[in-house]
Design a protein around this motif. Structure first.
Motif, PDB file in Angstrom:
ATOM      1  N   ALA A   7       0.989  -0.933  -0.065  1.00  0.00           N
ATOM      2  CA  ALA A   7      -0.074   0.049  -0.103  1.00  0.00           C
ATOM      3  C   ALA A   7       0.866   1.168  -0.147  1.00  0.00           C
ATOM      4  CB  ALA A   7      -0.905   0.223   1.167  1.00  0.00           C
ATOM      5  N   MET A   8       0.434   2.217  -0.913  1.00  0.00           N
ATOM      6  CA  MET A   8       1.336   3.616  -0.840  1.00  0.00           C
ATOM      7  C   MET A   8       0.300   4.626  -0.839  1.00  0.00           C
ATOM      8  SD  MET A   8       4.422   2.399  -3.268  1.00  0.00           S
ATOM      9  CE  MET A   8       5.365   3.238  -2.342  1.00  0.00           C
ATOM     10  N   ASP A   9       0.943   5.949  -0.498  1.00  0.00           N
ATOM     11  CA  ASP A   9      -0.042   6.969  -0.534  1.00  0.00           C
ATOM     12  C   ASP A   9       0.412   8.018  -1.468  1.00  0.00           C
ATOM     13  OD1 ASP A   9      -1.582   6.103   1.700  1.00  0.00           O
ATOM     14  OD2 ASP A   9       0.206   6.624   3.079  1.00  0.00           O
ATOM     15  N   LEU A  10      -0.237   8.671  -2.215  1.00  0.00           N
ATOM     16  CA  LEU A  10       0.325   9.653  -3.090  1.00  0.00           C
ATOM     17  C   LEU A  10       0.475  11.056  -2.186  1.00  0.00           C
ATOM     18  CD1 LEU A  10       0.380  10.587  -6.249  1.00  0.00           C
ATOM     19  CD2 LEU A  10      -1.857  11.316  -5.938  1.00  0.00           C
ATOM     20  N   THR A  11       1.591  11.473  -2.455  1.00  0.00           N
ATOM     21  CA  THR A  11       1.896  12.645  -1.712  1.00  0.00           C
ATOM     22  C   THR A  11       2.149  13.802  -2.565  1.00  0.00           C
ATOM     23  OG1 THR A  11       4.294  12.061  -1.739  1.00  0.00           O
ATOM     24  CG2 THR A  11       2.937  11.597   0.223  1.00  0.00           C
ATOM     25  N   LYS A  12       2.347  13.669  -3.689  1.00  0.00           N
ATOM     26  CA  LYS A  12       2.787  14.796  -4.643  1.00  0.00           C
ATOM     27  C   LYS A  12       2.635  14.489  -6.001  1.00  0.00           C
ATOM     28  CE  LYS A  12       6.333  18.329  -5.578  1.00  0.00           C
ATOM     29  NZ  LYS A  12       7.887  18.447  -5.157  1.00  0.00           N
ATOM     30  N   VAL A  13       1.809  15.550  -6.598  1.00  0.00           N
ATOM     31  CA  VAL A  13       1.864  15.489  -8.076  1.00  0.00           C
ATOM     32  C   VAL A  13       2.497  16.716  -8.945  1.00  0.00           C
ATOM     33  CG1 VAL A  13       0.148  15.221 -10.172  1.00  0.00           C
ATOM     34  CG2 VAL A  13      -0.372  14.057  -8.007  1.00  0.00           C
ATOM     35  N   THR A  14       3.622  16.322  -9.797  1.00  0.00           N
ATOM     36  CA  THR A  14       4.221  17.462 -10.437  1.00  0.00           C
ATOM     37  C   THR A  14       4.043  17.336 -11.885  1.00  0.00           C
ATOM     38  OG1 THR A  14       5.978  17.087  -8.739  1.00  0.00           O
ATOM     39  CG2 THR A  14       6.417  18.429 -10.857  1.00  0.00           C
ATOM     40  N   GLU A  15       3.206  18.347 -12.552  1.00  0.00           N
ATOM     41  CA  GLU A  15       2.754  18.423 -14.112  1.00  0.00           C
ATOM     42  C   GLU A  15       4.139  18.887 -14.620  1.00  0.00           C
ATOM     43  OE1 GLU A  15      -0.874  20.042 -14.920  1.00  0.00           O
ATOM     44  OE2 GLU A  15      -1.776  19.679 -13.017  1.00  0.00           O
ATOM     45  N   LEU A  16       4.369  18.101 -15.751  1.00  0.00           N
ATOM     46  CA  LEU A  16       5.545  18.489 -16.499  1.00  0.00           C
ATOM     47  C   LEU A  16       5.477  19.261 -17.686  1.00  0.00           C
ATOM     48  CD1 LEU A  16       7.677  15.103 -15.922  1.00  0.00           C
ATOM     49  CD2 LEU A  16       7.737  17.408 -14.671  1.00  0.00           C
ATOM     50  N   GLY A  17       3.926  19.373 -18.189  1.00  0.00           N
ATOM     51  CA  GLY A  17       3.601  19.651 -19.430  1.00  0.00           C
ATOM     52  C   GLY A  17       3.375  18.771 -20.368  1.00  0.00           C
ATOM     53  N   ASN A  18       2.453  19.047 -21.470  1.00  0.00           N
ATOM     54  CA  ASN A  18       2.159  18.227 -22.455  1.00  0.00           C
ATOM     55  C   ASN A  18       1.494  16.845 -22.028  1.00  0.00           C
ATOM     56  OD1 ASN A  18       2.834  19.852 -24.679  1.00  0.00           O
ATOM     57  ND2 ASN A  18       5.043  19.031 -24.560  1.00  0.00           N
ATOM     58  N   GLY A  19       0.991  16.815 -20.829  1.00  0.00           N
ATOM     59  CA  GLY A  19       0.211  15.605 -20.060  1.00  0.00           C
ATOM     60  C   GLY A  19       1.028  14.747 -19.276  1.00  0.00           C
ATOM     61  N   ALA A  20       2.412  15.252 -19.170  1.00  0.00           N
ATOM     62  CA  ALA A  20       3.266  14.188 -18.408  1.00  0.00           C
ATOM     63  C   ALA A  20       3.298  14.822 -17.258  1.00  0.00           C
ATOM     64  CB  ALA A  20       4.683  14.439 -19.092  1.00  0.00           C
ATOM     65  N   VAL A  21       3.414  13.512 -16.068  1.00  0.00           N
ATOM     66  CA  VAL A  21       3.103  13.919 -14.719  1.00  0.00           C
ATOM     67  C   VAL A  21       4.326  13.186 -14.189  1.00  0.00           C
ATOM     68  CG1 VAL A  21       0.782  14.821 -14.622  1.00  0.00           C
ATOM     69  CG2 VAL A  21       1.287  12.246 -14.337  1.00  0.00           C
ATOM     70  N   VAL A  22       4.818  13.512 -12.830  1.00  0.00           N
ATOM     71  CA  VAL A  22       5.559  12.870 -12.123  1.00  0.00           C
ATOM     72  C   VAL A  22       4.538  12.486 -10.778  1.00  0.00           C
ATOM     73  CG1 VAL A  22       7.688  12.381 -10.656  1.00  0.00           C
ATOM     74  CG2 VAL A  22       7.795  13.458 -13.058  1.00  0.00           C
ATOM     75  N   LEU A  23       4.269  11.609 -10.405  1.00  0.00           N
ATOM     76  CA  LEU A  23       3.616  11.075  -9.151  1.00  0.00           C
ATOM     77  C   LEU A  23       4.550  10.647  -8.059  1.00  0.00           C
ATOM     78  CD1 LEU A  23       0.692   9.159 -10.906  1.00  0.00           C
ATOM     79  CD2 LEU A  23       0.683  11.416 -10.444  1.00  0.00           C
ATOM     80  N   THR A  24       4.605  11.185  -6.837  1.00  0.00           N
ATOM     81  CA  THR A  24       5.181  10.664  -5.949  1.00  0.00           C
ATOM     82  C   THR A  24       4.575   9.804  -4.612  1.00  0.00           C
ATOM     83  OG1 THR A  24       6.908  12.630  -6.227  1.00  0.00           O
ATOM     84  CG2 THR A  24       6.884  11.616  -3.893  1.00  0.00           C
ATOM     85  N   TYR A  25       4.980   8.769  -4.366  1.00  0.00           N
ATOM     86  CA  TYR A  25       4.149   8.001  -3.400  1.00  0.00           C
ATOM     87  C   TYR A  25       5.127   7.637  -2.259  1.00  0.00           C
ATOM     88  CZ  TYR A  25       0.566   7.116  -6.868  1.00  0.00           C
ATOM     89  OH  TYR A  25      -0.316   7.088  -7.833  1.00  0.00           O
ATOM     90  N   MET A  26       4.679   7.312  -0.973  1.00  0.00           N
ATOM     91  CA  MET A  26       5.256   6.864  -0.026  1.00  0.00           C
ATOM     92  C   MET A  26       4.553   5.790   0.401  1.00  0.00           C
ATOM     93  SD  MET A  26       6.144  10.344   2.188  1.00  0.00           S
ATOM     94  CE  MET A  26       7.183   9.510   3.351  1.00  0.00           C
ATOM     95  N   PRO A  27       5.483   4.759   1.091  1.00  0.00           N
ATOM     96  CA  PRO A  27       4.633   3.341   1.479  1.00  0.00           C
ATOM     97  C   PRO A  27       3.779   3.664   2.673  1.00  0.00           C
ATOM     98  CG  PRO A  27       7.187   2.840   1.231  1.00  0.00           C
ATOM     99  CD  PRO A  27       6.982   4.497   0.957  1.00  0.00           C
ATOM    100  N   SER A  28       2.585   3.271   2.655  1.00  0.00           N
ATOM    101  CA  SER A  28       1.793   3.335   3.840  1.00  0.00           C
ATOM    102  C   SER A  28       2.329   2.809   5.142  1.00  0.00           C
ATOM    103  CB  SER A  28       0.329   2.924   3.744  1.00  0.00           C
ATOM    104  OG  SER A  28      -0.347   3.504   2.549  1.00  0.00           O
ATOM    105  N   ARG A  29       2.588   3.449   6.298  1.00  0.00           N
ATOM    106  CA  ARG A  29       2.913   2.827   7.380  1.00  0.00           C
ATOM    107  C   ARG A  29       1.976   2.636   8.510  1.00  0.00           C
ATOM    108  NH1 ARG A  29       8.078   1.840   5.373  1.00  0.00           N
ATOM    109  NH2 ARG A  29       9.297   3.346   4.455  1.00  0.00           N
TER     110      ARG A  29
END
Length: 86
Positions: free
Chosen positions: A64-86
């Motif tokens: 299980a992981m929790d989404l902690t950040k979404v970074t939009e790079l443009g043209n529909g590209a994104v970086v999703l940052t997850y941390m393991p649920s503890r």
């Protein structure tokens, strides 16, 4: 450090306040997740489908992981940052 790579990472994390970064996926990434040594997972998503390739973390137990950040790079590209649920 000679020996097991997962144990070496565990020792580095224990002995340091620094940041360890590992790029890519594969058996070593899966081993780090399974050992509970992953603090963050960054997934780059691009707006196209390649149609083939290696599964990101195939064979791993459910983690299980929790989404902690979404970074939009443009043209529909994104970086999703997850941390393991503890």
């Amino acid at each position: 450090m000679a020996g097991d790579a997962v144990e070496a990472v565990a020792q580095l994390k224990e002995a340091s306040d620094g940041t360890l970064v590992k790029y890519g996926n594969g058996p070593f990434s899966r081993a780090l997740v399974e050992a509970g040594l992953l603090d963050e997972l960054h997934l780059s998503i691009s707006p196209f489908v390649a149609g083939s390739g290696e599964s990101l973390l195939s064979g791993i137990r459910t983690t299980a992981m929790d989404l902690t950040k979404v970074t939009e790079l443009g043209n529909g590209a994104v970086v999703l940052t997850y941390m393991p649920s503890r």
